[in-house]
Design a protein around this motif. Structure first.
Motif, PDB file in Angstrom:
ATOM      1  N   ASN A  87       0.821  -1.217   0.000  1.00  0.00           N
ATOM      2  CA  ASN A  87       0.000   0.000   0.000  1.00  0.00           C
ATOM      3  C   ASN A  87       0.852   1.262   0.000  1.00  0.00           C
ATOM      4  O   ASN A  87       1.128   1.825  -1.035  1.00  0.00           O
ATOM      5  CB  ASN A  87      -0.930   0.015   1.217  1.00  0.00           C
ATOM      6  CG  ASN A  87      -2.009  -1.031   1.080  1.00  0.00           C
ATOM      7  OD1 ASN A  87      -2.746  -1.034   0.100  1.00  0.00           O
ATOM      8  ND2 ASN A  87      -2.097  -1.936   2.042  1.00  0.00           N
ATOM      9  N   GLN A  88       1.277   1.650   1.221  1.00  0.00           N
ATOM     10  CA  GLN A  88       2.042   2.901   1.363  1.00  0.00           C
ATOM     11  C   GLN A  88       3.542   2.669   1.248  1.00  0.00           C
ATOM     12  O   GLN A  88       4.290   3.634   1.157  1.00  0.00           O
ATOM     13  CB  GLN A  88       1.804   3.502   2.761  1.00  0.00           C
ATOM     14  CG  GLN A  88       0.409   3.339   3.313  1.00  0.00           C
ATOM     15  CD  GLN A  88      -0.506   4.391   2.751  1.00  0.00           C
ATOM     16  OE1 GLN A  88      -0.060   5.508   2.532  1.00  0.00           O
ATOM     17  NE2 GLN A  88      -1.747   4.034   2.491  1.00  0.00           N
ATOM     18  N   GLY A  89       3.975   1.423   1.341  1.00  0.00           N
ATOM     19  CA  GLY A  89       5.404   1.175   1.445  1.00  0.00           C
ATOM     20  C   GLY A  89       5.848   1.253   2.892  1.00  0.00           C
ATOM     21  O   GLY A  89       5.025   1.500   3.783  1.00  0.00           O
ATOM     22  N   VAL A  90       7.127   1.040   3.139  1.00  0.00           N
ATOM     23  CA  VAL A  90       7.620   1.013   4.518  1.00  0.00           C
ATOM     24  C   VAL A  90       8.853   1.897   4.661  1.00  0.00           C
ATOM     25  O   VAL A  90       9.458   2.302   3.676  1.00  0.00           O
ATOM     26  CB  VAL A  90       8.012  -0.423   4.961  1.00  0.00           C
ATOM     27  CG1 VAL A  90       6.799  -1.282   5.124  1.00  0.00           C
ATOM     28  CG2 VAL A  90       8.988  -1.054   3.979  1.00  0.00           C
ATOM     29  N   LYS A  91       9.228   2.150   5.905  1.00  0.00           N
ATOM     30  CA  LYS A  91      10.505   2.827   6.150  1.00  0.00           C
ATOM     31  C   LYS A  91      11.592   1.763   6.137  1.00  0.00           C
ATOM     32  O   LYS A  91      11.500   0.751   6.843  1.00  0.00           O
ATOM     33  CB  LYS A  91      10.472   3.560   7.494  1.00  0.00           C
ATOM     34  CG  LYS A  91      11.790   4.277   7.789  1.00  0.00           C
ATOM     35  CD  LYS A  91      11.693   5.159   9.025  1.00  0.00           C
ATOM     36  CE  LYS A  91      13.054   5.644   9.522  1.00  0.00           C
ATOM     37  NZ  LYS A  91      13.856   6.384   8.541  1.00  0.00           N
ATOM     38  N   ILE A  92      12.606   1.991   5.342  1.00  0.00           N
ATOM     39  CA  ILE A  92      13.709   1.025   5.238  1.00  0.00           C
ATOM     40  C   ILE A  92      14.966   1.688   5.769  1.00  0.00           C
ATOM     41  O   ILE A  92      15.273   2.826   5.412  1.00  0.00           O
ATOM     42  CB  ILE A  92      13.934   0.602   3.771  1.00  0.00           C
ATOM     43  CG1 ILE A  92      12.631   0.028   3.199  1.00  0.00           C
ATOM     44  CG2 ILE A  92      15.068  -0.404   3.661  1.00  0.00           C
ATOM     45  CD1 ILE A  92      12.695  -0.253   1.717  1.00  0.00           C
ATOM     46  N   ILE A  93      15.663   0.992   6.644  1.00  0.00           N
ATOM     47  CA  ILE A  93      16.847   1.602   7.250  1.00  0.00           C
ATOM     48  C   ILE A  93      17.980   0.572   7.366  1.00  0.00           C
ATOM     49  O   ILE A  93      17.743  -0.587   7.695  1.00  0.00           O
ATOM     50  CB  ILE A  93      16.472   2.252   8.614  1.00  0.00           C
ATOM     51  CG1 ILE A  93      17.658   3.002   9.228  1.00  0.00           C
ATOM     52  CG2 ILE A  93      15.895   1.250   9.607  1.00  0.00           C
ATOM     53  CD1 ILE A  93      17.249   3.971  10.340  1.00  0.00           C
ATOM     54  N   HIS A  94      19.179   1.000   7.026  1.00  0.00           N
ATOM     55  CA  HIS A  94      20.345   0.123   7.148  1.00  0.00           C
ATOM     56  C   HIS A  94      20.729   0.036   8.632  1.00  0.00           C
ATOM     57  O   HIS A  94      20.584   1.011   9.368  1.00  0.00           O
ATOM     58  CB  HIS A  94      21.493   0.735   6.339  1.00  0.00           C
ATOM     59  CG  HIS A  94      22.679  -0.162   6.173  1.00  0.00           C
ATOM     60  ND1 HIS A  94      23.573  -0.417   7.197  1.00  0.00           N
ATOM     61  CD2 HIS A  94      23.133  -0.870   5.110  1.00  0.00           C
ATOM     62  CE1 HIS A  94      24.529  -1.229   6.758  1.00  0.00           C
ATOM     63  NE2 HIS A  94      24.275  -1.523   5.492  1.00  0.00           N
ATOM     64  N   PHE A  95      21.231  -1.102   9.060  1.00  0.00           N
ATOM     65  CA  PHE A  95      21.549  -1.265  10.484  1.00  0.00           C
ATOM     66  C   PHE A  95      22.530  -0.189  10.986  1.00  0.00           C
ATOM     67  O   PHE A  95      22.405   0.299  12.113  1.00  0.00           O
ATOM     68  CB  PHE A  95      22.112  -2.664  10.769  1.00  0.00           C
ATOM     69  CG  PHE A  95      22.208  -2.960  12.245  1.00  0.00           C
ATOM     70  CD1 PHE A  95      21.077  -3.251  12.980  1.00  0.00           C
ATOM     71  CD2 PHE A  95      23.431  -2.905  12.910  1.00  0.00           C
ATOM     72  CE1 PHE A  95      21.148  -3.499  14.354  1.00  0.00           C
ATOM     73  CE2 PHE A  95      23.517  -3.147  14.276  1.00  0.00           C
ATOM     74  CZ  PHE A  95      22.371  -3.444  14.999  1.00  0.00           C
ATOM     75  N   SER A  96      23.499   0.182  10.146  1.00  0.00           N
ATOM     76  CA  SER A  96      24.441   1.235  10.560  1.00  0.00           C
ATOM     77  C   SER A  96      23.717   2.557  10.787  1.00  0.00           C
ATOM     78  O   SER A  96      24.111   3.351  11.639  1.00  0.00           O
ATOM     79  CB  SER A  96      25.531   1.432   9.501  1.00  0.00           C
ATOM     80  OG  SER A  96      26.366   0.299   9.462  1.00  0.00           O
ATOM     81  N   ARG A  97      22.665   2.789   9.992  1.00  0.00           N
ATOM     82  CA  ARG A  97      21.894   4.028  10.164  1.00  0.00           C
ATOM     83  C   ARG A  97      21.013   3.954  11.411  1.00  0.00           C
ATOM     84  O   ARG A  97      20.665   4.983  11.975  1.00  0.00           O
ATOM     85  CB  ARG A  97      21.030   4.334   8.936  1.00  0.00           C
ATOM     86  CG  ARG A  97      21.762   4.564   7.641  1.00  0.00           C
ATOM     87  CD  ARG A  97      22.392   5.909   7.442  1.00  0.00           C
ATOM     88  NE  ARG A  97      21.648   7.070   7.877  1.00  0.00           N
ATOM     89  CZ  ARG A  97      22.079   8.332   7.673  1.00  0.00           C
ATOM     90  NH1 ARG A  97      23.202   8.550   7.026  1.00  0.00           N
ATOM     91  NH2 ARG A  97      21.397   9.352   8.115  1.00  0.00           N
ATOM     92  N   VAL A  98      20.609   2.756  11.801  1.00  0.00           N
ATOM     93  CA  VAL A  98      19.880   2.614  13.069  1.00  0.00           C
ATOM     94  C   VAL A  98      20.800   3.088  14.195  1.00  0.00           C
ATOM     95  O   VAL A  98      20.409   3.869  15.068  1.00  0.00           O
ATOM     96  CB  VAL A  98      19.439   1.154  13.317  1.00  0.00           C
ATOM     97  CG1 VAL A  98      18.920   0.971  14.741  1.00  0.00           C
ATOM     98  CG2 VAL A  98      18.362   0.742  12.317  1.00  0.00           C
TER      99      VAL A  98
END
Ligand code: SF4
Ligand code: SF4
Lengths: 293, 193
Positions: free
Chosen positions: A112-123
């Motif tokens: 639907n809207q898609g998701v937030k995607i984040i690389h572990f280093s960026r977490v």
């Protein structure tokens, strides 16, 4: 801090050292990784063959994360790029969104809207933050010289990543390294590709590209190289002895995942951080770190 | 693409004469290829390309020129189009925002449709279809995972099997002609470091 954890193909079978060290340091910072065993390949391997199949496989994963209502944390730069690009593409392209949703419908899934995607280093960089990381550093890595390798899909192409990383001059990995007390050095052609995608079509070309980076890092006098992608690891860690043999050179440059480095600075046991799984031996490096304080 | 392979082709002259003026439009209709016509042949992409740096036969600027000139079969059948490392450096620096890496992907998609897939593509599809991953996982892997206290993972290929069956990717391959050989690996010129 709760995330759906996307391991991809390479981590579960070839990068246990990365996965184990990420889980250990993540746990200490309250990063909750929700294992979702329905995730499969990110779709990247079929992107060059059939864009629609790549989109559909990526969307299958994205739809699972969307239904869970969790941001998706990714460890591999290849998966990170492929999923981010599919996410952006499907958000803006109604025709392809319809096409993938027709394929996903019989599977009970929907994008639907898609998701937030984040690389572990960026977490670590964004959600935990440099200040908080600093509080957990118990072993100052002062005097250790580290060559960072960002890996292309961590920061390029700029348009598909929802963060403030400058695609011409990324800095997050340098800052993550420096918080351990170590020095993050710059070197010639620092942002150049590892070329592991070319290993399958022309190993000869790929290792030449890989060799150039090892040459530059050696010339800059680094004690080790830090990466955060299992595909980059194939070139610099797994292939390093091959390159040494083939070109009759010597590097012996340890290649650590960032989470392994951080784990050492947080005084985790090297074996638990999977350091025995690194191909280039790390004993001299560990001895050097041991002698700092 | 190499001089040798041109000489072996008895239809070489025809190929040159039979330029396909519609090829560039075919590319602009494929996802990623939309911006092909903006290229001004400035060479920035080649200047930054890590593959070109070690082997000048892979030249993104030249590949784009061939596409613009309509050298359809010669380009689609060339093993060189599979040498792109998808590093996106060209995307970042192209002054015309041609999105060269995406353009390469568009050309690769068209090549696959017309019978010139990447080496070993069929195997790759079968592994993905039945294992849901490029590297199959077995008990041995899970035992090793356990040693580092990692949870064991089971392959769950049902959904991906259906997706692959329904997107038509396998039919494309069935209708494809003989794949190109991968001869470039052994032919890197020795004078370049
Ligand atoms: S950099 Fe852009 S405009 Fe210049 S040759 Fe390459 S694609 Fe064409
Ligand atoms: S994406 Fe491909 S063509 Fe562009 S610079 Fe990288 S290797 Fe060269």
């Amino acid at each position: 801090m709760k995330y759906a954890s996307f391991l991809g193909c390479t981590l579960p079978s070839r990068a246990h050292n990365y996965e184990a060290s990420a889980r250990l340091v993540g746990n200490k910072f309250g990063i909750e990784l929700v294992d979702i065993f329905d995730f499969n390949c990110c779709g990247l391997p079929l992107k060059s063959a059939h864009f629609e199949t790549y989109l559909a496989i990526a969307a299958d994963n994205l739809a699972i994360a969307e239904a869970k209502g969790l941001p998706l944390v990714v460890f591999c730069n290849g998966c990170f790029g492929a999923l981010s690009e599919a996410n952006e593409h499907l958000k803006h392209n109604a025709k392809d969104r319809k096409m993938v949703n027709e394929l996903l419908k019989p599977l009970g899934k929907e994008f639907n809207q898609g998701v937030k995607i984040i690389h572990f280093s960026r977490v670590l960089y964004e959600d935990v933050g440099i200040q908080r990381i600093k509080e957990e550093i118990v072993r100052d890595l002062k005097g250790i010289r580290i060559a960072p390798h960002y890996g292309c899909h961590y920061f390029r192409p700029g348009e598909v990543h929802e963060n403030d990383e400058n695609p011409k001059n990324p800095t997050s990995l340098d800052m993550l390294i420096e918080v351990t007390g170590a020095t993050s050095i710059s070197y010639e052609d620092m942002l150049q590709c590892c070329a592991s995608p070319v290993l399958g079509t022309s190993e000869k070309i790929a290792v030449r590209i890989g060799k150039k980076k090892l040459d530059h890092i050696k010339a800059a006098g680094a004690d080790l190289m830090v990466i955060h992608c299992p595909l980059c690891s194939i070139m610099y860690d797994q292939y390093q002895p091959t390159i040494e043999k083939q070109f009759n050179v010597e590097y012996k440059i340890p290649v650590l995942y960032y989470t392994q480095l951080l784990g050492l600075a947080m005084d985790f046991d090297p074996t638990e951080l999977g350091l025995k799984k690194n191909k280039v031996k790390v004993n001299d490096l560990l001895a050097k770190i041991e002698n700092i304080s | 693409m190499t001089r040798e392979s041109q000489d072996q082709s008895n239809t070489y002259d025809d190929e040159v004469l039979n330029l396909d003026p519609n090829f560039k439009y075919e590319i602009t209709k494929q996802t990623g290829g939309e911006k092909l016509l903006r290229c001004l042949q400035c060479g920035t992409c080649a200047g930054i390309c890590p593959v070109f740096e070690v082997d000048e036969r892979y030249d993104p600027q030249k590949i784009i020129k061939m596409a613009l000139n309509g050298m359809r079969k010669e380009l689609l059948s060339s093993e060189l189009i599979w040498m792109c490392s998808t590093c996106y450096a060209c995307n970042e620096y192209c002054p015309q925002d041609v999105m060269v890496a995406d353009l390469m992907c568009a050309i690769q998609n068209i090549a696959t449709r017309y019978g010139y897939p990447a080496p070993a593509l069929e195997d790759k599809i079968q592994i993905l279809k039945y294992h849901a991953r490029t590297l199959p996982l077995d008990n041995f892997d899970n035992k090793k995972r356990l040693k580092l206290k990692l949870p064991s993972i089971e392959e769950k290929p049902q959904d991906i099997t259906q997706i692959i069956e329904n997107t038509g990717i396998e039919r494309i391959l069935e209708n494809a002609l003989t794949p190109v050989t991968n001869e470039i690996a052994g032919a890197v010129s020795e004078d370049r470091r």
